[in-house]
Design a protein around this motif. Structure first.
Motif, PDB file in Angstrom:
ATOM      1  N   ALA A  55       0.904  -1.233   0.095  1.00  0.00           N
ATOM      2  CA  ALA A  55      -0.087  -0.105   0.024  1.00  0.00           C
ATOM      3  C   ALA A  55       0.919   1.231  -0.144  1.00  0.00           C
ATOM      4  CB  ALA A  55      -0.911   0.067   1.057  1.00  0.00           C
ATOM      5  N   VAL A  56       0.485   2.335  -0.729  1.00  0.00           N
ATOM      6  CA  VAL A  56       1.151   3.451  -0.744  1.00  0.00           C
ATOM      7  C   VAL A  56       0.788   4.341   0.272  1.00  0.00           C
ATOM      8  CG1 VAL A  56       1.489   5.455  -2.186  1.00  0.00           C
ATOM      9  CG2 VAL A  56       1.219   3.341  -3.287  1.00  0.00           C
ATOM     10  N   PRO A  57       1.618   4.868   0.951  1.00  0.00           N
ATOM     11  CA  PRO A  57       1.290   5.844   2.442  1.00  0.00           C
ATOM     12  C   PRO A  57       0.494   6.824   1.648  1.00  0.00           C
ATOM     13  CG  PRO A  57       3.506   5.407   2.176  1.00  0.00           C
ATOM     14  CD  PRO A  57       3.029   4.733   0.789  1.00  0.00           C
ATOM     15  N   ASN A  58      -0.365   7.514   2.498  1.00  0.00           N
ATOM     16  CA  ASN A  58      -1.467   8.574   2.274  1.00  0.00           C
ATOM     17  C   ASN A  58      -0.770   9.739   1.757  1.00  0.00           C
ATOM     18  OD1 ASN A  58      -3.581   6.982   3.171  1.00  0.00           O
ATOM     19  ND2 ASN A  58      -3.498   7.685   5.141  1.00  0.00           N
ATOM     20  N   ASP A  59       0.548  10.186   2.350  1.00  0.00           N
ATOM     21  CA  ASP A  59       1.432  11.274   1.722  1.00  0.00           C
ATOM     22  C   ASP A  59       1.965  11.237   0.361  1.00  0.00           C
ATOM     23  OD1 ASP A  59       3.136   9.538   2.639  1.00  0.00           O
ATOM     24  OD2 ASP A  59       4.381  10.807   3.594  1.00  0.00           O
ATOM     25  N   GLN A  60       1.890   9.944   0.044  1.00  0.00           N
ATOM     26  CA  GLN A  60       2.435   9.744  -1.267  1.00  0.00           C
ATOM     27  C   GLN A  60       1.291   9.681  -2.553  1.00  0.00           C
ATOM     28  OE1 GLN A  60       5.425   6.935  -1.209  1.00  0.00           O
ATOM     29  NE2 GLN A  60       6.497   7.835   0.467  1.00  0.00           N
ATOM     30  N   LEU A  61       0.253   9.706  -2.062  1.00  0.00           N
ATOM     31  CA  LEU A  61      -0.859   9.416  -2.978  1.00  0.00           C
ATOM     32  C   LEU A  61      -1.091  10.862  -3.742  1.00  0.00           C
ATOM     33  CD1 LEU A  61      -3.615   7.715  -0.816  1.00  0.00           C
ATOM     34  CD2 LEU A  61      -2.159   6.652  -2.892  1.00  0.00           C
ATOM     35  N   LEU A  62      -1.257  10.633  -4.981  1.00  0.00           N
ATOM     36  CA  LEU A  62      -1.490  11.463  -6.040  1.00  0.00           C
ATOM     37  C   LEU A  62      -3.118  11.551  -6.323  1.00  0.00           C
ATOM     38  CD1 LEU A  62       1.095  11.601  -8.506  1.00  0.00           C
ATOM     39  CD2 LEU A  62       1.106  12.975  -6.364  1.00  0.00           C
ATOM     40  N   CYS A  63      -3.767  12.564  -5.616  1.00  0.00           N
ATOM     41  CA  CYS A  63      -5.341  12.634  -5.962  1.00  0.00           C
ATOM     42  C   CYS A  63      -5.777  13.712  -6.604  1.00  0.00           C
ATOM     43  CB  CYS A  63      -6.091  12.614  -4.521  1.00  0.00           C
ATOM     44  SG  CYS A  63      -5.379  11.355  -3.254  1.00  0.00           S
ATOM     45  N   ASP A  64      -7.059  13.603  -7.124  1.00  0.00           N
ATOM     46  CA  ASP A  64      -7.507  14.576  -8.165  1.00  0.00           C
ATOM     47  C   ASP A  64      -8.413  15.357  -7.031  1.00  0.00           C
ATOM     48  OD1 ASP A  64      -8.650  16.344 -10.089  1.00  0.00           O
ATOM     49  OD2 ASP A  64      -9.460  14.518 -11.130  1.00  0.00           O
ATOM     50  N   PRO A  65      -8.228  16.716  -6.674  1.00  0.00           N
ATOM     51  CA  PRO A  65      -8.886  17.202  -5.598  1.00  0.00           C
ATOM     52  C   PRO A  65     -10.002  17.998  -6.533  1.00  0.00           C
ATOM     53  CG  PRO A  65      -6.978  18.589  -6.313  1.00  0.00           C
ATOM     54  CD  PRO A  65      -6.941  17.309  -6.977  1.00  0.00           C
ATOM     55  N   SER A  66     -10.314  17.943  -7.633  1.00  0.00           N
ATOM     56  CA  SER A  66     -11.642  18.460  -8.486  1.00  0.00           C
ATOM     57  C   SER A  66     -12.642  17.527  -8.283  1.00  0.00           C
ATOM     58  CB  SER A  66     -11.318  18.506 -10.062  1.00  0.00           C
ATOM     59  OG  SER A  66     -11.094  17.354 -10.588  1.00  0.00           O
ATOM     60  N   LYS A  67     -12.605  16.292  -7.732  1.00  0.00           N
ATOM     61  CA  LYS A  67     -13.684  15.397  -7.533  1.00  0.00           C
ATOM     62  C   LYS A  67     -14.588  15.793  -6.364  1.00  0.00           C
ATOM     63  CE  LYS A  67     -12.616  12.424 -10.958  1.00  0.00           C
ATOM     64  NZ  LYS A  67     -13.421  12.627 -12.397  1.00  0.00           N
ATOM     65  N   SER A  68     -15.926  15.714  -6.539  1.00  0.00           N
ATOM     66  CA  SER A  68     -16.630  16.317  -5.319  1.00  0.00           C
ATOM     67  C   SER A  68     -16.672  15.292  -4.035  1.00  0.00           C
ATOM     68  CB  SER A  68     -18.146  16.160  -5.770  1.00  0.00           C
ATOM     69  OG  SER A  68     -18.563  14.911  -6.376  1.00  0.00           O
ATOM     70  N   TYR A  69     -16.087  14.087  -4.280  1.00  0.00           N
ATOM     71  CA  TYR A  69     -16.051  13.163  -3.107  1.00  0.00           C
ATOM     72  C   TYR A  69     -14.522  13.088  -2.508  1.00  0.00           C
ATOM     73  CZ  TYR A  69     -14.648  10.369  -7.378  1.00  0.00           C
ATOM     74  OH  TYR A  69     -14.193   9.925  -8.490  1.00  0.00           O
ATOM     75  N   ASN A  70     -13.628  14.172  -3.125  1.00  0.00           N
ATOM     76  CA  ASN A  70     -12.257  13.945  -2.568  1.00  0.00           C
ATOM     77  C   ASN A  70     -12.285  14.443  -0.961  1.00  0.00           C
ATOM     78  OD1 ASN A  70      -9.379  13.997  -2.752  1.00  0.00           O
ATOM     79  ND2 ASN A  70      -9.683  16.143  -2.318  1.00  0.00           N
ATOM     80  N   SER A  71     -11.620  13.523  -0.184  1.00  0.00           N
ATOM     81  CA  SER A  71     -11.330  13.894   1.204  1.00  0.00           C
ATOM     82  C   SER A  71     -10.170  13.336   1.529  1.00  0.00           C
ATOM     83  CB  SER A  71     -12.714  13.424   1.979  1.00  0.00           C
ATOM     84  OG  SER A  71     -13.000  12.103   1.926  1.00  0.00           O
ATOM     85  N   ASP A  72     -10.148  13.267   2.936  1.00  0.00           N
ATOM     86  CA  ASP A  72      -9.211  12.720   3.690  1.00  0.00           C
ATOM     87  C   ASP A  72      -9.080  11.203   3.377  1.00  0.00           C
ATOM     88  OD1 ASP A  72      -8.306  14.932   4.184  1.00  0.00           O
ATOM     89  OD2 ASP A  72      -9.179  14.810   6.490  1.00  0.00           O
ATOM     90  N   ASP A  73     -10.122  10.571   3.420  1.00  0.00           N
ATOM     91  CA  ASP A  73     -10.304   8.979   3.251  1.00  0.00           C
ATOM     92  C   ASP A  73     -10.785   8.528   1.923  1.00  0.00           C
ATOM     93  OD1 ASP A  73     -12.658   9.853   3.722  1.00  0.00           O
ATOM     94  OD2 ASP A  73     -13.353   8.391   4.976  1.00  0.00           O
TER      95      ASP A  73
END
Length: 597
Positions: A261-279
């Motif tokens: 599993a990739v650590p949370n601080d190394q994840l590349l997420c798309d913040p434009s998604k409406s469901y984007n959150s910490d989890d």
């Protein structure tokens, strides 16, 4: 039964088809094309082509044509053969159009079609069965299960790829096994057909662990006659392997293939998604290209070149890579790089005796290789509920904004799926997003329908359609499910029954190469009896019979007598006499004991 037909595709066009693949400059050539795809994927296309003169083939003087396959084809009077082994699903939305325009691709499992020389249909089918059984033993596959119920005779969905003189005497037969699992035992016979047997050349990159771990892979074997304009003809065999590998998955060591599993601080997420959150995270494609090499992706390097393969120019170099010329690429010493004018392709002339490795370091991507948009998007699903009836839904989307698409869809349905053609309905959705139902006759320009016969043959349906530009057409029809005999159910009856994929042939220009699209296979749930009931019935009836038999046998055999008669009988019997002796000995011992005291 032919309902109506407006097809105007004469078989005379067969000589014009595949005109781009004329006689090769040498008797044997091999080529590998590599192209990175989005989402950390890599498309690898292997192609091997060998030519043998018609006279040598007829006299069984095989040099570049494998003898094991040639003798089978001659014995079965097969003039043209196309065999496919395919697993996975091609993601057209992410990867673009299919390699070879889908002409080298088959449906999920095993697909086979061939042109057989025979006097009538019965003789053609007998030779077809000979062909399937022989190929089953050659490729370690279950092709011997292609019987009459899995055999169809397409009318316009397939055209000959070779040049045939007496085409009127050829019979086209098609069969598929959508439930066949393709694995290493099919790859080994495939390699044995090659002149270098996987010991040299690009075939040395084949590794069963890597090949069958791909997201999508297809192996094909094509045999056809090819003729020069001057009349000289050769028998050509072409073997192709296409695979889409996940770069990150392939780079994992075989000793520890489990991803971490990739650590949370190394994840590349798309913040434009409406469901984007910490989890909750939607993965975002990396801006830099992933690093990879042949050694990392295939687990080995390329072992020189096949001595029998001859390249006469830059267009026939054994290995080509499609990446922008701006990207840095390193390769082994002894190889020579040739860059093409398109700015996206570079080919390599390899050293005959040195191992070759190619590596692309991780770097920022300023330009991507443009992916070709598919001509048509197709989706097929089973709808409805219940154990008696259901429906088929086919969604066909035309992404072009200006051009309509004409195509033929070929359905090969099992006999226990009984379609109702009169329920065929069409719904069209235009650019405005409004859906409206229209008569199917407005879109369907031709139909060929051969109904099924229970336990003898399946249903064959061929429709000629046209989809307007920027529109989506949805076809639906109802069907009925047959009830099988209990001996016809497989051991995993509750899994469902496989339905072969639909074959879609795009009608392009007359002299252009054919374009094919295949949908995914389907699982059809049928009414399934409770196979535990026979066991329960056997246990219950055995218990009842045992109790009844024991009681009746006890009543019939046992004698009812009085107590005195039983004692008298006991005294007269051997048991009674022995018991009397034992009692007498006991009494004597007791008397002696009393006297001593």
């Amino acid at each position: 039964m032919r309902i109506f037909s407006l097809f105007s595709l004469p078989l005379a066009l067969a000589s014009a088809l595949w005109s781009h693949s004329t006689l090769a400059s040498s008797d044997y050539t091999e080529h590998l094309s590599l192209q990175p795809l989005p989402q950390s994927s890599l498309l690898a296309s292997f192609n091997f082509r060998g030519n043998t003169s018609q006279q040598s083939y007829d006299n069984q003087h095989f040099q570049y044509f494998p003898r094991a396959l040639g003798q089978i084809l001659q014995h079965a009077h097969t003039k043209e053969l196309h065999l496919r082994f395919t697993t996975g699903r091609w993601d057209a939305e992410s990867w673009g159009s299919r390699p070879w325009n889908g002409s080298k691709e088959g449906g999920t499992g095993v697909e086979l079609w061939a042109w057989i020389d025979a006097a009538d249909d019965e003789e053609a089918f007998a030779r077809w069965i000979t062909l399937t059984q022989s190929l089953s033993g050659l490729f370690c596959a279950s092709l011997n299960f292609i019987d009459s119920t899995r055999t169809t005779r397409p009318v316009v969905s397939f055209e000959p790829a070779g040049n045939h003189k007496n085409i009127d005497h050829l019979h086209l037969l098609h069969g598929s096994l959508p439930g066949e699992v393709v694995c290493t035992e099919n790859l080994t016979p495939f390699l044995k057909l090659l002149p270098c047997k996987g010991k040299a050349g690009i075939s040395t990159l084949f590794d069963g662990h890597k090949l069958f771990d791909a997201a999508w892979q297809s192996m094909s074997v094509d045999m056809r006659p090819v003729c020069h304009p001057d009349g000289d003809c050769v028998i050509q065999i072409e073997q192709t392997v296409d695979m889409v590998l996940d770069i990150e998955r392939s780079k994992r060591p075989r000793s520890n293939p489990i991803p971490h599993a990739v650590p949370n601080d190394q994840l590349l997420c798309d913040p434009s998604k409406s469901y984007n959150s910490d989890d909750t995270c939607y993965p975002l494609e990396k801006a830099s290209g992933r690093a990879w090499s042949l050694q990392e992706v295939f687990g080995r390097t390329l072992n020189g070149v096949c001595p029998l393969a001859v390249s006469s120019g830059e267009s026939e170099q054994p290995l080509c890579l499609r990446v922008p010329h701006e990207r840095r690429v390193t390769y082994s010493e002894g190889a020579v790089e040739h860059r093409k004018a398109d700015g996206l392709t570079r080919c390599y002339a390899l050293s005959p005796s040195q191992a070759f490795d190619l590596s692309i370091p991780e770097q920022d991507i300023a330009q991507e290789v443009p992916l070709e948009e598919p001509v048509l998007h197709a989706e097929r699903t089973i709808v409805g509920h219940g154990q008696e009836r259901g429906g088929m839904r086919i969604i066909l989307a035309n992404p072009s904004q200006t051009t309509h698409v004409d195509f033929i869809i070929f359905e090969s349905l099992p006999w226990f799926l009984r379609p109702y053609i009169h329920t065929l309905q069409a719904t069209i959705t235009g650019q405005d997003g409004v859906s409206r139902e229209i008569p199917a006759s407005e879109l369907v320009t031709g139909t060929f329908y051969r109904p099924a016969i229970d336990r003898e043959r399946g249903t064959q349906l061929e429709l000629s359609l046209s989809v307007p530009a920027a529109s989506t057409v949805t076809l639906t029809y109802d069907f009925e499910k047959a009830i099988l005999r209990y001996t016809e159910y497989p051991p995993d009856a509750n899994r469902g029954f496989n339905v072969a994929p639909a074959v879609i042939r795009i009608l392009s220009a007359p002299n252009a190469a054919p374009i094919y699209i295949r949908s995914t296979s389907l699982l059809l749930p049928l009414p399934t009896p409770d196979f535990s009931m026979p066991y329960n019935v056997i246990i219950l009836t055995s218990t009842v019979i045992a109790l009844a038999f024991g009681t009746v046998f006890n009543i019939l055999v046992r004698r009812v007598v009085s107590v005195d008669e039983a004692m008298a009988l006991g005294a007269q019997s051997l048991k009674g006499r022995i018991l009397g002796k034992v009692v007498a000995v006991r009494d004597r011992l007791l008397k002696k004991q009393i006297k001593v005291e």
